[in-house]
Design a protein around this motif. Structure first.
Motif, PDB file in Angstrom:
ATOM      1  N   ILE A  97       0.836  -1.203   0.000  1.00  0.00           N
ATOM      2  CA  ILE A  97       0.000   0.000   0.000  1.00  0.00           C
ATOM      3  C   ILE A  97       0.870   1.253   0.000  1.00  0.00           C
ATOM      4  N   LEU A  98       1.923   1.250   0.799  1.00  0.00           N
ATOM      5  CA  LEU A  98       2.818   2.420   0.829  1.00  0.00           C
ATOM      6  C   LEU A  98       3.524   2.630  -0.509  1.00  0.00           C
ATOM      7  N   GLU A  99       3.775   1.551  -1.249  1.00  0.00           N
ATOM      8  CA  GLU A  99       4.408   1.666  -2.568  1.00  0.00           C
ATOM      9  C   GLU A  99       3.533   2.363  -3.597  1.00  0.00           C
ATOM     10  N   THR A 100       2.240   2.514  -3.317  1.00  0.00           N
ATOM     11  CA  THR A 100       1.389   3.272  -4.240  1.00  0.00           C
ATOM     12  C   THR A 100       1.743   4.759  -4.188  1.00  0.00           C
ATOM     13  N   ASN A 101       2.504   5.155  -3.156  1.00  0.00           N
ATOM     14  CA  ASN A 101       2.912   6.544  -2.938  1.00  0.00           C
ATOM     15  C   ASN A 101       1.734   7.490  -2.699  1.00  0.00           C
ATOM     16  N   ILE A 102       0.623   6.945  -2.241  1.00  0.00           N
ATOM     17  CA  ILE A 102      -0.518   7.802  -1.914  1.00  0.00           C
ATOM     18  C   ILE A 102      -0.582   8.063  -0.406  1.00  0.00           C
ATOM     19  N   PRO A 103      -0.576   7.028   0.448  1.00  0.00           N
ATOM     20  CA  PRO A 103      -0.550   7.327   1.886  1.00  0.00           C
ATOM     21  C   PRO A 103       0.822   7.880   2.291  1.00  0.00           C
ATOM     22  N   LEU A 104       0.817   8.733   3.296  1.00  0.00           N
ATOM     23  CA  LEU A 104       2.064   9.316   3.785  1.00  0.00           C
ATOM     24  C   LEU A 104       2.797   8.361   4.715  1.00  0.00           C
ATOM     25  N   GLU A 105       2.030   7.640   5.536  1.00  0.00           N
ATOM     26  CA  GLU A 105       2.635   6.725   6.500  1.00  0.00           C
ATOM     27  C   GLU A 105       1.597   5.745   6.984  1.00  0.00           C
ATOM     28  N   CYS A 106       2.056   4.758   7.743  1.00  0.00           N
ATOM     29  CA  CYS A 106       1.163   3.753   8.303  1.00  0.00           C
ATOM     30  C   CYS A 106       1.648   3.366   9.689  1.00  0.00           C
ATOM     31  N   LYS A 107       0.684   3.104  10.568  1.00  0.00           N
ATOM     32  CA  LYS A 107       0.972   2.572  11.898  1.00  0.00           C
ATOM     33  C   LYS A 107       0.152   1.306  12.087  1.00  0.00           C
ATOM     34  N   LEU A 108       0.801   0.283  12.624  1.00  0.00           N
ATOM     35  CA  LEU A 108       0.126  -0.961  12.975  1.00  0.00           C
ATOM     36  C   LEU A 108       0.185  -1.074  14.495  1.00  0.00           C
ATOM     37  N   LEU A 109      -0.991  -1.111  15.135  1.00  0.00           N
ATOM     38  CA  LEU A 109      -1.071  -1.064  16.592  1.00  0.00           C
ATOM     39  C   LEU A 109      -1.877  -2.241  17.126  1.00  0.00           C
ATOM     40  N   ARG A 110      -1.467  -2.769  18.275  1.00  0.00           N
ATOM     41  CA  ARG A 110      -2.189  -3.849  18.935  1.00  0.00           C
ATOM     42  C   ARG A 110      -2.983  -3.265  20.104  1.00  0.00           C
ATOM     43  N   LEU A 111      -4.234  -3.658  20.202  1.00  0.00           N
ATOM     44  CA  LEU A 111      -5.096  -3.196  21.279  1.00  0.00           C
ATOM     45  C   LEU A 111      -4.672  -3.848  22.591  1.00  0.00           C
ATOM     46  N   LEU A 112      -4.412  -3.032  23.609  1.00  0.00           N
ATOM     47  CA  LEU A 112      -3.968  -3.544  24.902  1.00  0.00           C
ATOM     48  C   LEU A 112      -5.114  -3.836  25.853  1.00  0.00           C
ATOM     49  N   THR A 113      -6.231  -3.172  25.668  1.00  0.00           N
ATOM     50  CA  THR A 113      -7.384  -3.358  26.557  1.00  0.00           C
ATOM     51  C   THR A 113      -8.369  -4.328  25.928  1.00  0.00           C
ATOM     52  N   GLU A 114      -7.872  -5.497  25.591  1.00  0.00           N
ATOM     53  CA  GLU A 114      -8.653  -6.522  24.902  1.00  0.00           C
ATOM     54  C   GLU A 114      -9.734  -7.090  25.820  1.00  0.00           C
ATOM     55  N   ILE A 115     -10.940  -7.228  25.269  1.00  0.00           N
ATOM     56  CA  ILE A 115     -11.994  -7.950  25.975  1.00  0.00           C
ATOM     57  C   ILE A 115     -11.899  -9.414  25.555  1.00  0.00           C
ATOM     58  N   GLU A 116     -12.486 -10.303  26.303  1.00  0.00           N
ATOM     59  CA  GLU A 116     -12.404 -11.721  25.955  1.00  0.00           C
ATOM     60  C   GLU A 116     -13.171 -11.982  24.670  1.00  0.00           C
ATOM     61  N   ASN A 117     -12.455 -12.512  23.692  1.00  0.00           N
ATOM     62  CA  ASN A 117     -13.071 -12.888  22.427  1.00  0.00           C
ATOM     63  C   ASN A 117     -12.241 -13.993  21.786  1.00  0.00           C
ATOM     64  N   GLU A 118     -12.425 -14.199  20.523  1.00  0.00           N
ATOM     65  CA  GLU A 118     -11.804 -15.320  19.824  1.00  0.00           C
ATOM     66  C   GLU A 118     -10.446 -14.999  19.212  1.00  0.00           C
ATOM     67  N   GLY A 119      -9.895 -13.822  19.494  1.00  0.00           N
ATOM     68  CA  GLY A 119      -8.630 -13.468  18.868  1.00  0.00           C
ATOM     69  C   GLY A 119      -8.028 -12.223  19.472  1.00  0.00           C
ATOM     70  N   VAL A 120      -7.124 -11.640  18.697  1.00  0.00           N
ATOM     71  CA  VAL A 120      -6.383 -10.448  19.101  1.00  0.00           C
ATOM     72  C   VAL A 120      -6.800  -9.303  18.181  1.00  0.00           C
ATOM     73  N   THR A 121      -6.928  -8.096  18.735  1.00  0.00           N
ATOM     74  CA  THR A 121      -7.374  -6.947  17.953  1.00  0.00           C
ATOM     75  C   THR A 121      -6.213  -6.025  17.636  1.00  0.00           C
ATOM     76  N   TYR A 122      -6.148  -5.629  16.371  1.00  0.00           N
ATOM     77  CA  TYR A 122      -5.140  -4.692  15.868  1.00  0.00           C
ATOM     78  C   TYR A 122      -5.854  -3.574  15.118  1.00  0.00           C
ATOM     79  N   THR A 123      -5.176  -2.466  14.985  1.00  0.00           N
ATOM     80  CA  THR A 123      -5.650  -1.399  14.114  1.00  0.00           C
ATOM     81  C   THR A 123      -4.504  -0.989  13.201  1.00  0.00           C
ATOM     82  N   THR A 124      -4.829  -0.776  11.953  1.00  0.00           N
ATOM     83  CA  THR A 124      -3.867  -0.287  10.974  1.00  0.00           C
ATOM     84  C   THR A 124      -4.346   1.090  10.546  1.00  0.00           C
ATOM     85  N   GLN A 125      -3.473   2.089  10.676  1.00  0.00           N
ATOM     86  CA  GLN A 125      -3.855   3.464  10.374  1.00  0.00           C
ATOM     87  C   GLN A 125      -2.980   4.019   9.257  1.00  0.00           C
TER      88      GLN A 125
END
Length: 100
Positions: free
Chosen positions: A30-58
């Motif tokens: 996606i960054l190679e398209t030269n359209i977005p300026l930057e990206c952050k990949l973050l893991r949620l620390l205040t996870e509620i009980e569910n079937e996996g792990v939550t991340y956000t990509t910005q």
């Protein structure tokens, strides 16, 4: 600035493979398209009980026009590839934010 935020809950079983894919292929592509300026990949620390792990990509875009250029020219290709690799192992939602 416009921030395109993708929140994903990935299964515990697929997490390691997904992280590798995101860091080595998906985000760099996606960054190679030269359209977005930057990206952050973050893991949620205040996870509620569910079937996996939550991340956000910005992805940060200079303007709404830049985001729309990405959306119309590239987004579906990246989403389809991601879905084909991890179908049934994640749930996600997207939000569009404006920096105040």
């Amino acid at each position: 600035m416009v921030i395109y935020n993708i929140t994903i809950n990935i299964s515990y079983a697929a997490e390691k493979e997904w992280l590798t894919y995101m860091k080595s292929t998906h985000i760099p592509g996606i960054l190679e398209t030269n359209i977005p300026l930057e990206c952050k990949l973050l893991r949620l620390l205040t996870e509620i009980e569910n079937e996996g792990v939550t991340y956000t990509t910005q992805f940060k875009f200079r303007t709404m026009e830049d985001f729309l250029a990405y959306q119309t020219g590239f987004q579906s290709e990246f989403q389809e590839r991601h879905h084909s690799l991890f179908n049934g192992q994640y749930v996600s939602f997207r939000t569009l934010l404006e920096e105040a």
